[in-house]
Enzyme design. Structure first.
Site, PDB file in Angstrom:
ATOM      1  N   GLU A 241       0.890  -1.174   0.000  1.00  0.00           N
ATOM      2  CA  GLU A 241       0.000   0.000   0.000  1.00  0.00           C
ATOM      3  C   GLU A 241       0.922   1.216   0.000  1.00  0.00           C
ATOM      4  O   GLU A 241       1.438   1.619   1.041  1.00  0.00           O
ATOM      5  CB  GLU A 241      -0.894   0.004   1.250  1.00  0.00           C
ATOM      6  CG  GLU A 241      -1.909  -1.120   1.306  1.00  0.00           C
ATOM      7  CD  GLU A 241      -3.108  -0.925   0.376  1.00  0.00           C
ATOM      8  OE1 GLU A 241      -3.067  -0.032  -0.489  1.00  0.00           O
ATOM      9  OE2 GLU A 241      -4.076  -1.681   0.520  1.00  0.00           O
ATOM     10  N   CYS A 275      -2.505   9.136   2.134  1.00  0.00           N
ATOM     11  CA  CYS A 275      -2.217   8.526   0.829  1.00  0.00           C
ATOM     12  C   CYS A 275      -3.321   8.866  -0.163  1.00  0.00           C
ATOM     13  O   CYS A 275      -3.088   8.890  -1.366  1.00  0.00           O
ATOM     14  CB  CYS A 275      -2.053   7.022   0.970  1.00  0.00           C
ATOM     15  SG  CYS A 275      -3.498   6.205   1.677  1.00  0.00           S
TER      16      CYS A 275
HETATM   17  P1  NAD Z   1       8.056   4.972   5.068  1.00  0.00           P
HETATM   18  O1  NAD Z   1       8.203   4.231   3.787  1.00  0.00           O
HETATM   19  O2  NAD Z   1       9.104   5.920   5.453  1.00  0.00           O
HETATM   20  O3  NAD Z   1       7.909   3.945   6.295  1.00  0.00           O
HETATM   21  C1  NAD Z   1       6.909   2.968   6.347  1.00  0.00           C
HETATM   22  C2  NAD Z   1       7.333   1.870   7.322  1.00  0.00           C
HETATM   23  O4  NAD Z   1       8.443   1.153   6.777  1.00  0.00           O
HETATM   24  C3  NAD Z   1       7.792   2.369   8.681  1.00  0.00           C
HETATM   25  O5  NAD Z   1       7.327   1.501   9.670  1.00  0.00           O
HETATM   26  C4  NAD Z   1       9.312   2.318   8.565  1.00  0.00           C
HETATM   27  O6  NAD Z   1       9.957   2.202   9.800  1.00  0.00           O
HETATM   28  C5  NAD Z   1       9.478   1.045   7.744  1.00  0.00           C
HETATM   29  N1  NAD Z   1      10.753   0.929   7.021  1.00  0.00           N
HETATM   30  C6  NAD Z   1      11.581   1.921   6.618  1.00  0.00           C
HETATM   31  N2  NAD Z   1      12.625   1.394   5.922  1.00  0.00           N
HETATM   32  C7  NAD Z   1      12.434   0.051   5.897  1.00  0.00           C
HETATM   33  C8  NAD Z   1      13.158  -1.026   5.315  1.00  0.00           C
HETATM   34  N3  NAD Z   1      14.282  -0.839   4.628  1.00  0.00           N
HETATM   35  N4  NAD Z   1      12.677  -2.279   5.472  1.00  0.00           N
HETATM   36  C9  NAD Z   1      11.519  -2.504   6.136  1.00  0.00           C
HETATM   37  N5  NAD Z   1      10.779  -1.521   6.705  1.00  0.00           N
HETATM   38  C10 NAD Z   1      11.238  -0.253   6.588  1.00  0.00           C
HETATM   39  O7  NAD Z   1       6.635   5.677   4.982  1.00  0.00           O
HETATM   40  P2  NAD Z   1       5.961   6.658   6.032  1.00  0.00           P
HETATM   41  O8  NAD Z   1       6.680   7.972   6.005  1.00  0.00           O
HETATM   42  O9  NAD Z   1       5.779   5.974   7.329  1.00  0.00           O
HETATM   43  O10 NAD Z   1       4.510   6.836   5.405  1.00  0.00           O
HETATM   44  C11 NAD Z   1       4.236   7.769   4.397  1.00  0.00           C
HETATM   45  C12 NAD Z   1       4.036   7.063   3.077  1.00  0.00           C
HETATM   46  O11 NAD Z   1       3.121   5.999   3.236  1.00  0.00           O
HETATM   47  C13 NAD Z   1       3.430   7.960   2.028  1.00  0.00           C
HETATM   48  O12 NAD Z   1       4.034   7.717   0.800  1.00  0.00           O
HETATM   49  C14 NAD Z   1       1.974   7.522   1.994  1.00  0.00           C
HETATM   50  O13 NAD Z   1       1.288   7.783   0.797  1.00  0.00           O
HETATM   51  C15 NAD Z   1       2.115   6.061   2.235  1.00  0.00           C
HETATM   52  N6  NAD Z   1       0.867   5.516   2.750  1.00  0.00           N
HETATM   53  C16 NAD Z   1       0.148   4.705   1.941  1.00  0.00           C
HETATM   54  C17 NAD Z   1      -1.065   4.211   2.385  1.00  0.00           C
HETATM   55  C18 NAD Z   1      -1.902   3.314   1.523  1.00  0.00           C
HETATM   56  O14 NAD Z   1      -2.818   2.704   2.061  1.00  0.00           O
HETATM   57  N7  NAD Z   1      -1.652   3.228   0.224  1.00  0.00           N
HETATM   58  C19 NAD Z   1      -1.523   4.544   3.655  1.00  0.00           C
HETATM   59  C20 NAD Z   1      -0.747   5.365   4.446  1.00  0.00           C
HETATM   60  C21 NAD Z   1       0.456   5.857   3.990  1.00  0.00           C
END
Ligand code: NAD
Length: 523
Positions: A241, A275
Site C-alpha cells: 500500500e 495517501c
Molecule cells: P516509510 O516508507 O518511510 O515507512 C513505512 C514503514 O516502513 C515504517 O514503519 C518504517 O519504519 C518502515 N521501514 C523503513 N525502511 C524500511 C526497510 N528498509 N525495510 C523494512 N521496513 C522499513 O513511509 P511513512 O513515512 O511511514 O509513510 C508515508 C508514506 O506511506 C506515504 O508515501 C503515503 O502515501 C504512504 N501511505 C500509503 C497508504 C496506503 O494505504 N496506500 C496509507 C498510508 C500511507
C-alpha cells in the site's frame, strides 16, 4: 560463561506540534524478532483450531476495549501524529472500531466454503469446493499517518481469518504501537498471537528475514521497493500500500460550494499527509475562476495549530524535513509558472513543523508538485478545457490509488469513474471510502499492489484451497494409461463433442466420445 545482555535501545515519542520528546519507548532488538515470529507461529497453530464463532467473540471484546479507551487512544494519536483530535476520533478510532465490528459479524460468511460447479462433462463426476485457511504469521509494516486505523484495519481481518500477526508500527508513533498491542492483550487474545515490534528500517528488515508467510507493507514507494526486494529474495508474498497522487475532477455542472469544501478538506485533512489526499485538482474552464475563489476563501478561514486544541483545523507536518520539502515543492512550481494564491510558507512562530495550507493555481505536468507525492497541505489546481482533458491529465501519472469526480449528473460521473486509472473512484466525495469496511483499498503502478479492507482484502490473508471429491471412486480415468489408437480417436471425438458448434456435430461424436468415459483400459 555469563550470558551477554542485549543492549536495549529506545525510540523517542515526539510531539510534532512542539518538537518536544514526550517519552522513550524500548526498541525491539532486531536479533529478537525471529524469536517473536517463532512464538507467534506456535500461538497461531492453536488459534487456527479455535472455532470462528469464538474468534468473533474476541473481536467483540476488542471493540469494547477500543471503545472504553478511545479517549486515551485519541490523545496518543494526536500527541504523536499531530492531527486535530476530531480527526483522530473520526478517522483512527472510528475505522478501528468499525473494522472490529464488521469482521466480528461478517468473517464467518466471508470465509464459508464455496461450491465450485463444473461446466465440462469431463468434470461432472467430481464435486469441487473452496475452503479458506489461514496463511500463518502475517508481518505488517506500517506508516505513522494513521497510526491506529491502518494497522488495526489490517490486523483485525488477519486474526479473524486465523492468522498470527507481528506488526512493526512506525518509529514516529511508538506509543501508539504500545497501545495497540495492549488492546489485544486486554481483549484476551492468546499470548504471542499479536505482537508489536518497535524500531525503524533494521527492525522491518529483521521481520522479513524471520520469514513470515506474507508481508503487508504500508509506506512510501522507496521503502516499498526495498521491502518487495527483500521479500522477493525469500519468496514471501506481499501487499504494498504505497503513495498516491489522487486526482479530483470538478465538472462545470458540479455544486461548487460543496466541491470546494471537499477540495479544501481533501487536501488539508491530516495536514495533507494522507495517501488518498487530493493532490491534483482539475477543474473545467467554465467554472474555474469561481471555484478557485471559493477554495482560496475557505483556505484563508482555516486555523493552524496543535491538534490538541479543539479550535484547530490543520495541525503540523510530522518532522522539520517535511516542512523544508513543502517549501522546495512550492519554489519549484513557482519557478515554472505556478501562482500561489494563499499560504505557501512555513510558520515557525506556531511550532517547528507548521506549514500554511496553500492554494497553488496554474500547476502543470513539468512541476514536481504534479509528479511527486506532495504529502502536505497543498491544493494544486489545473484548469482544463473539458472532462476529456481532465481524464487524460489525471491518468498521466505513475500513481494509481484513488480519484474523485464531481458532477450533478451521477451517471456521467460513474461513466468517467470507469475511465480513471485508480483502485477506487468516488463520485461526489473524497477519501471516505477508506472508512467503509466493505470497500477494498489499494492501487496499481507506483501505488503498489494487492488489496486491504473488504472481502478482497480478507482473501489476501488466507490460503485458498480447492478440494475435489470424485463421485465415481472405483472408475479409472479415461486419460490414464494405457494409450493407443483407439483412445486417440475417442479423445478427438470427445473434443468434437465438447467444442464443435451445432447439435449435429455433437450427436455425430457423442457415441465415440462416450467411449472415453466407459472404456475398460486398466493396465
Ligand atoms: P516509510 O516508507 O518511510 O515507512 C513505512 C514503514 O516502513 C515504517 O514503519 C518504517 O519504519 C518502515 N521501514 C523503513 N525502511 C524500511 C526497510 N528498509 N525495510 C523494512 N521496513 C522499513 O513511509 P511513512 O513515512 O511511514 O509513510 C508515508 C508514506 O506511506 C506515504 O508515501 C503515503 O502515501 C504512504 N501511505 C500509503 C497508504 C496506503 O494505504 N496506500 C496509507 C498510508 C500511507
Amino acid at each position: 560463561m555469563a550470558a551477554t545482555a542485549i543492549p536495549i535501545d529506545t525510540l523517542p515519542s515526539i510531539n510534532p506540534a512542539t518538537g518536544q520528546v514526550l517519552a522513550h519507548i524500548e526498541k525491539t532488538p532486531p536479533e529478537m524478532v525471529a524469536r517473536t515470529v517463532t512464538l507467534a507461529r506456535a500461538a497461531q497453530r492453536e488459534w487456527a483450531t479455535v472455532p470462528i464463532r469464538e474468534r468473533c467473540r474476541r473481536l467483540r471484546k476488542l471493540r469494547e476495549c477500543l471503545m472504553a479507551s478511545r479517549h486515551e487512544i485519541a490523545d496518543t494519536v494526536v500527541a504523536e501524529s499531530g492531527k486535530p483530535r476530531v480527526e483522530a476520533l473520526f478517522a483512527d478510532v472510528f475505522v478501528a472500531l468499525d473494522s472490529a465490528e464488521y469482521w466480528s459479524k461478517n468473517v464467518r460468511a466471508a470465509l464459508r466454503p464455496e461450491r465450485v460447479p463444473h461446466h465440462n462433462i469431463a468434470a461432472k463426476a467430481k464435486s469441487g469446493h473452496l475452503v479458506y485457511e489461514p496463511l500463518g504469521v502475517i508481518g505488517i509494516i506500517s506508516s505513522w499517518n494513521y497510526p491506529l486505523a491502518i494497522p488495526m484495519s489490517q490486523i483485525i481481518p488477519a486474526v479473524a481469518a486465523g492468522n498470527a500477526v507481528i506488526c512493526k508500527t512506525s518509529d514516529f508513533t511508538p506509543r501508539c504501537g504500545t497501545l495497540l498491542e495492549k488492546l489485544f492483550r486486554d481483549a484476551a487474545f492468546p499470548r504471542d498471537l499479536v505482537a508489536v515490534i518497535q524500531g525503524g528500517a533494521e527492525v522491518g528488515q529483521a521481520l522479513i528475514e524471520a520469514l513470515p508467510d506474507k508481508v503487508l507493507f504500508t509506506g512510501s514507494g522507496t521503502t516499498g521497493r526495498r521491502v518487495a526486494e527483500a521479500c522477493g529474495r525469500n519468496l514471501i508474498p506481499t501487499i504494498l500500500e504505497l503513495g498516491g497522487k489522487d486526482a479530483m475532477i470538478v465538472l462545470d455542472d458540479a455544486d461548487l460550494r460543496t466541491a470546494s469544501s471537499a477540495a479544501v478538506w481533501g487536501s488539508y485533512t491530516n495536514c495533507g499527509q494522507v495517501c488518498l489526499s487530493v493532490e491534483r485538482l482539475f477543474v473545467e474552464q467554465a467554472v474555474s475562476q469561481r471555484f478557485v475563489e471559493l477554495c482560496v476563501e475557505k483556505t484563508r478561514k482555516l486555523r493552524l495549530g496543535p491538534g490538541s486544541d479543539p479550535a484547530t483545523d490543520v495541525g503540523p507536518l510530522i518532522r522539520p524535513e517535511h516542512v523544508r520539502r513543502m517549501s522546495d515543492l512550492i519554489d519549484d512550481a513557482v519557478s515554472r509558472g505556478a501562482q500561489v494564491l494563499s499560504g505557501g510558507h512555513p510558520r515557525p512562530d506556531i511550532g517547528p513543523n507548521f506549514f500554511e495550507p496553500t492554494v497553488v493555481a496554474d500547476v502543470h505536468s513539468s512541476m514536481r508538485l504534479f509528479q511527486e507525492e506532495t504529502f502536505g497541505p497543498v491544493l494544486a489546481i489545473q484548469t482544463v478545457k473539458d472532462a476529456e482533458e481532465a481524464i487524460r491529465r489525471a491518468n498521466d501519472s505513475p500513481f494509481a490509488l484513488a480519484a474523485s469526480v464531481w458532477t450533478a449528473d451521477s451517471k456521467k460521473g460513474q461513466a468517467l469513474a470507469r475511465r480513471l486509472r485508480a483502485g477506487a473512484v468516488m463520485v461526489n466525495d473524497v477519501i471516505s471510502f477508506f472508512g467503509i469496511a466493505e470497500a477494498p483499498h489499494g492501487g496499481c503502478g507506483a501505488s503498489g499492489w494487492g488489496r486491504t479492507h473488504g472481502r478482497a482484502g480478507l482473501l489476501e490473508l488466507v490460503q485458498m484451497k480447492y478440494i475435489d471429491a470424485d463421485r465415481l471412486p472405483r472408475r479409472e480415468k479415461p486419460w490414464w494409461y494405457r494409450y493407443g489408437g483407439e483412445l486417440e480417436r475417442a479423445a478427438d471425438a470427445f473434443l468434437q463433442f465438447e467444442f464443435s458448434r451445432g447439435v449435429g456435430a455433437k450427436l455425430r461424436n457423442a457415441r465415440n466420445a462416450l467411449k472415453t468415459l466407459f472404456r475398460d483400459h486398466r493396465l
